[in-house]
Design a protein around this motif. Sequence first.
Motif, PDB file in Angstrom:
ATOM      1  N   PHE B   2      17.572  85.756  -6.716  1.00  0.00           N
ATOM      2  CA  PHE B   2      17.333  85.188  -8.110  1.00  0.00           C
ATOM      3  C   PHE B   2      16.684  83.831  -7.962  1.00  0.00           C
ATOM      4  N   SER B 136      18.043  86.948 -17.826  1.00  0.00           N
ATOM      5  CA  SER B 136      18.527  87.813 -16.461  1.00  0.00           C
ATOM      6  C   SER B 136      17.266  87.832 -15.472  1.00  0.00           C
ATOM      7  N   GLN B 137      16.235  87.059 -15.588  1.00  0.00           N
ATOM      8  CA  GLN B 137      14.988  86.915 -14.638  1.00  0.00           C
ATOM      9  C   GLN B 137      14.426  88.008 -14.304  1.00  0.00           C
ATOM     10  N   GLN B 138      14.024  88.763 -15.284  1.00  0.00           N
ATOM     11  CA  GLN B 138      13.553  89.940 -15.167  1.00  0.00           C
ATOM     12  C   GLN B 138      11.805  89.909 -15.464  1.00  0.00           C
TER      13      GLN B 138
END
Lengths: 235, 235
Positions: B2, B136-138
Amino acid sequence: MFVTAPFFFQADITPQSTELSAEESHHALRVLRLQPGDDIALTNGTGLLVLARIRETSNKQCRVEVLSAQQQTPRPYRIHLAIAPTKNNDRTEWMLEKLTETGVDQVTFVSTQRSEREKINLARFQKVVVGALKQSQQVFLPSIQGPVSFEKILADESGQKFIGHMNAQPPAHLKHVARPRTSYLMLIGPEGDFTEAEVAAAQQAGFTQVSLGPTRLRTETAGWVACQTLHFVNA
Amino acid sequence: MFVTAPFFFQADITPQSTELSAEESHHALRVLRLQPGDDIALTNGTGLLVLARIRETSNKQCRVEVLSAQQQTPRPYRIHLAIAPTKNNDRTEWMLEKLTETGVDQVTFVSTQRSEREKINLARFQKVVVGALKQSQQVFLPSIQGPVSFEKILADESGQKFIGHMNAQPPAHLKHVARPRTSYLMLIGPEGDFTEAEVAAAQQAGFTQVSLGPTRLRTETAGWVACQTLHFVNA
């Protein structure tokens, strides 16, 4: 198998019951407008499923005749989720609804160092869970507890114990370390995650660090994904 | 892994980009109050992850220097969920958020005979999905489509096709019939379920009836459980 009759929850229902509680009578007569001759399903939340027929109704009371009663067996594993309440209360309520739909035995709300909410409304949470139980026609009511201290949860001795944590070095996925057919205690932290000290204390207390997958999940999503993972391990 | 930097979505970002869009400049400068020297992460939603440093800011514009750019590879399987929109719009938005967090490639809203909602607000849905992507850092933005007719979905030719249906005779569970590493089209009906005629037409069109487990799920829960099941099959 799903029943087509309206579904009720009454904790004290037995195969010998002859009337609905005041609350469920109100729901049957005023909300659903049921009549004598209509069939209903009831559960006591501990596995009993009763099919009954409405016989007499008065202003506030609904008398029934039990047609059949069946005690269902619980799942061969037990899921206890211990989780920090989310800052936004709706997210926790949503999670409780979904966990009830897909199955959980106990949810305990835990105070952690970075918790963004200390107070919870247990009565409200229980209402959400009962609503979801009835809607999804289940016969085992999840137990909702808390808030309890982090230390108290660490002292819990039940079964396999896991802690989900956003780690720089992702640990093994929960699905690879959970053994089937046992009791699980799954610990999920707040939006800001557990502190390193909390993770160390949990490991000391016998909790295994686990990953829940490649994506970064919100607290309430992590709680649900963890429980769903445990169902899959047992499927 | 992350990233700790604030995460942005900008469809036209490239490794050669030198400035943020008006919308993301606003978010960076007015909402997050970032300054020259601060680092950010950006994705174009098709797999590109860019790390950049803010260099110059004016009233409404944010100029950046790209530090690194990495094209990520997609999952080796593709999940397309075709689902009836729920009567309560919040339930659909919640599902889109959760599906984005845990991963989905396409969601198409389908009109069915018992649909309780015909109109959907695609722009609003896309906003929910972009928000969840960033949170969600996608780097792969799900495609949100619809509403399309039931007939149009039946004509879709992509990969393994499944239909979830509350059947008196529960069919095999999705996890037992889904093959790993392929494309899936999962069809989920409205609150009132598909009609028998719709189920028959889907089977005629090559859809396999599947169960999603022993409990009765709401539409939006069924959509999420189905996608989660497909992730598990591929794990």
